[in-house]
Design an enzyme around this catalytic site. Structure first.
Site, mmCIF file in Angstrom:
data_model
loop_
_atom_site.group_PDB
_atom_site.id
_atom_site.type_symbol
_atom_site.label_atom_id
_atom_site.label_comp_id
_atom_site.label_asym_id
_atom_site.label_seq_id
_atom_site.Cartn_x
_atom_site.Cartn_y
_atom_site.Cartn_z
ATOM 1 N N ARG A 53 0.820 -1.216 0.000
ATOM 2 C CA ARG A 53 0.000 0.000 0.000
ATOM 3 C C ARG A 53 0.854 1.266 0.000
ATOM 4 O O ARG A 53 0.374 2.355 -0.324
ATOM 5 C CB ARG A 53 -0.973 -0.022 1.192
ATOM 6 C CG ARG A 53 -1.851 1.200 1.313
ATOM 7 C CD ARG A 53 -3.187 0.945 2.011
ATOM 8 N NE ARG A 53 -3.093 0.092 3.162
ATOM 9 C CZ ARG A 53 -2.583 0.445 4.352
ATOM 10 N NH1 ARG A 53 -2.087 1.666 4.526
ATOM 11 N NH2 ARG A 53 -2.547 -0.404 5.356
ATOM 12 N N TYR A 105 -15.091 17.942 -15.064
ATOM 13 C CA TYR A 105 -15.727 16.617 -15.099
ATOM 14 C C TYR A 105 -16.855 16.541 -14.055
ATOM 15 O O TYR A 105 -16.687 17.013 -12.928
ATOM 16 C CB TYR A 105 -14.654 15.549 -14.841
ATOM 17 C CG TYR A 105 -15.201 14.180 -14.631
ATOM 18 C CD1 TYR A 105 -16.015 13.578 -15.584
ATOM 19 C CD2 TYR A 105 -14.916 13.465 -13.467
ATOM 20 C CE1 TYR A 105 -16.529 12.309 -15.384
ATOM 21 C CE2 TYR A 105 -15.413 12.195 -13.267
ATOM 22 C CZ TYR A 105 -16.235 11.627 -14.231
ATOM 23 O OH TYR A 105 -16.750 10.378 -14.024
ATOM 24 N N LYS A 201 -8.069 6.839 -19.197
ATOM 25 C CA LYS A 201 -8.387 7.330 -20.542
ATOM 26 C C LYS A 201 -7.176 7.154 -21.475
ATOM 27 O O LYS A 201 -6.804 6.048 -21.759
ATOM 28 C CB LYS A 201 -8.825 8.789 -20.469
ATOM 29 C CG LYS A 201 -9.778 9.109 -19.320
ATOM 30 C CD LYS A 201 -11.077 8.374 -19.396
ATOM 31 C CE LYS A 201 -12.015 8.864 -18.290
ATOM 32 N NZ LYS A 201 -13.115 7.977 -18.018
HETATM 33 C C1 LIG Z 1 -11.443 14.900 -17.162
HETATM 34 C C2 LIG Z 1 -11.676 13.763 -16.210
HETATM 35 N N1 LIG Z 1 -11.082 13.786 -15.017
HETATM 36 C C3 LIG Z 1 -11.272 12.790 -14.123
HETATM 37 C C4 LIG Z 1 -12.102 11.725 -14.394
HETATM 38 C C5 LIG Z 1 -12.293 10.639 -13.381
HETATM 39 O O1 LIG Z 1 -11.473 9.562 -13.700
HETATM 40 P P1 LIG Z 1 -11.799 8.040 -13.328
HETATM 41 O O2 LIG Z 1 -13.012 7.653 -14.107
HETATM 42 O O3 LIG Z 1 -10.545 7.321 -13.736
HETATM 43 O O4 LIG Z 1 -12.047 7.996 -11.873
HETATM 44 C C6 LIG Z 1 -12.733 11.651 -15.630
HETATM 45 C C7 LIG Z 1 -13.616 10.516 -15.952
HETATM 46 O O5 LIG Z 1 -14.302 10.503 -16.943
HETATM 47 C C8 LIG Z 1 -12.529 12.709 -16.567
HETATM 48 O O6 LIG Z 1 -13.125 12.705 -17.768
#
Ligand SMILES: Cc1ncc(COP(=O)(O)O)c(C=O)c1O
Length: 395
Positions: A53, A105, A201
């Protein structure tokens, strides 16, 4: 003969991601790094590892590449993008005033609203492209959170100016660089204190892992975030870390192709009947196109939003009628995805027919042909008047 070998840091990013350990080759090691799965390490080992961890070899290898790509001194990987964002807010924002882009987001906005509702911080959402509004909102703030490309209209905030505003009031600035990746924008070089990614992503790139990452030049922030990760435990798996490193090896080729295809599609979609507006920073009519030209290094990214001239039901029919594009959320993978954004809670303010597209690596002509046939199948606009009538190939 180390002197005669190239300095890894003078090599281009495209080369460094393929040779993450040294940028060099030829010492007889296995080409692919091992995947040690151990969660426990014997005391007294030379790396100082103790328990999975806290730290391990898989994370460190990946963190080294991410720090290098973002021009940061250090990086930490987390179990998801939201885990990374939550760690930042918990260690640097709780008890304080936080300003965030109003088109950040949805998950980030939701978490901020939740923290504010629970009395853990005060939050103000702001149009991050309006520097006067950012300056007003930042008075008394301790943290400004913005994204390199706003979601879903692909707005482009001026990162350097936002960093100056934040620093003038003693706040830190966090930039979510998920949409652009360090190949297109490097926020730390423009004044950001922390860069955060959903590595689920473009970094992973294959829709097969969840991961987050933070990168910073500030040793004190890195130490706080490391403490938070160890003790709150929002850690990534070892296999995911290994997969992310594998995904990174092709980031440059994937993103080049995706970005080229996005430009091709953005230019042509505007000429199709039923498409009222195309949002893409590479188009001259994008409100921040000039800034994007200065701020984005080698392209405008692979996300496009189109406003269809239709109601919600027709736009949903369009998304369901594609055969190559998948009607799904998320972005950044090799396969093309699209979805009607106002389907999500918190996004109802968007036009009903707004469809966000994540351009994959399929042939751009096929992607365009598929969108065209889906528009016709859903009854958006009409085939007549469309400048594109590309059929799907038979093979
Ligand atoms: C710009 C952006 N930041 C953060 C996140 C969150 O990431 P995660 O889905 O890996 O938790 C996303 C998810 O779509 C995103 O598009």
């Amino acid at each position: 003969m180390a002197e005669s070998l190239p300095n890894p840091h003078r090599l281009s990013r495209a080369t460094r991601v393929v040779h993450p350990d040294t940028g060099l080759q030829g010492d007889g090691r296995a080409l692919i790094p091992p995947l040690p799965m151990s969660s426990v390490f014997g005391h007294g080992n030379s790396h100082g590892y103790a328990y999975g961890r806290d730290d391990n070899e898989n994370w460190q290898r990946l963190e080294g590449v991410l720090a290098d790509l973002e021009e940061g001194d250090g990086a930490l990987v987390f179990g998801s993008g939201m885990a990374a964002i939550a760690a930042i807010l918990q260690s640097c924002g709780v008890g304080r005033r936080i300003v965030a882009a109003r088109d950040a987001y949805t998950g980030t906005r939701e978490l901020l609203r939740h923290l504010a509702g629970a009395g853990q911080c005060a939050v103000e959402f702001v149009d991050a492209t309006d520097l006067d509004a950012v300056a007003r909102a930042c008075r008394g703030a301790s943290l400004l959170h913005i994204e390199t490309l706003g979601n879903p209209l692909l707005t482009v905030p001026d990162l350097r100016a936002c960093a100056e505003i934040a620093h003038q009031v003693g706040a830190i600035i966090v930039v979510d660089n998920t949409f652009a990746t360090p190949l297109l924008v490097r926020p730390l070089t423009l004044g950001a204190d922390i860069v955060v990614h959903s590595a689920s992503k473009y970094i992973g790139g294959h829709s097969d892992l969840m991961m987050g990452a933070v990168i910073t030049n500030a040793g004190d922030l890195l130490a706080k975030l490391r403490y938070q990760r160890s003790n709150a435990g929002a850690i990534p798996g070892q296999l995911e870390s290994w997969l992310a490193l594998r995904g990174l090896r092709t980031l440059d080729v994937r993103l080049r192709r995706q970005t080229e295809s996005a430009m091709f599609l953005a230019e042509r979609l505007g000429g199709i009947a039923g498409v009222a507006r195309v949002h893409y920073p590479g188009l001259a009519d994008h409100p921040q196109h000039d800034l994007a030209l200065r701020q984005m290094r080698e392209g405008f990214g692979a996300m496009i939003s189109v406003e269809l001239d239709c109601d919600a039901a027709t736009a949903e029919r369009f998304c369901a009628a594609t055969r190559i594009w998948t009607n799904a959320t998320s972005l950044g993978s090799v396969e093309s995805l699209l979805e009607r954004r106002a389907r999500w809670a918190g996004e109802e303010y968007l036009p009903a027919g707004l469809v966000r597209m994540s351009v994959g690596i399929e042939a751009a002509e096929d992607l365009l042909g598929d969108l065209t046939q889906a528009l016709i199948a859903a009854g958006v606009g009409s085939a007549e008047g469309s400048s594109v009538t590309a059929p799907l190939p038979a093979d």
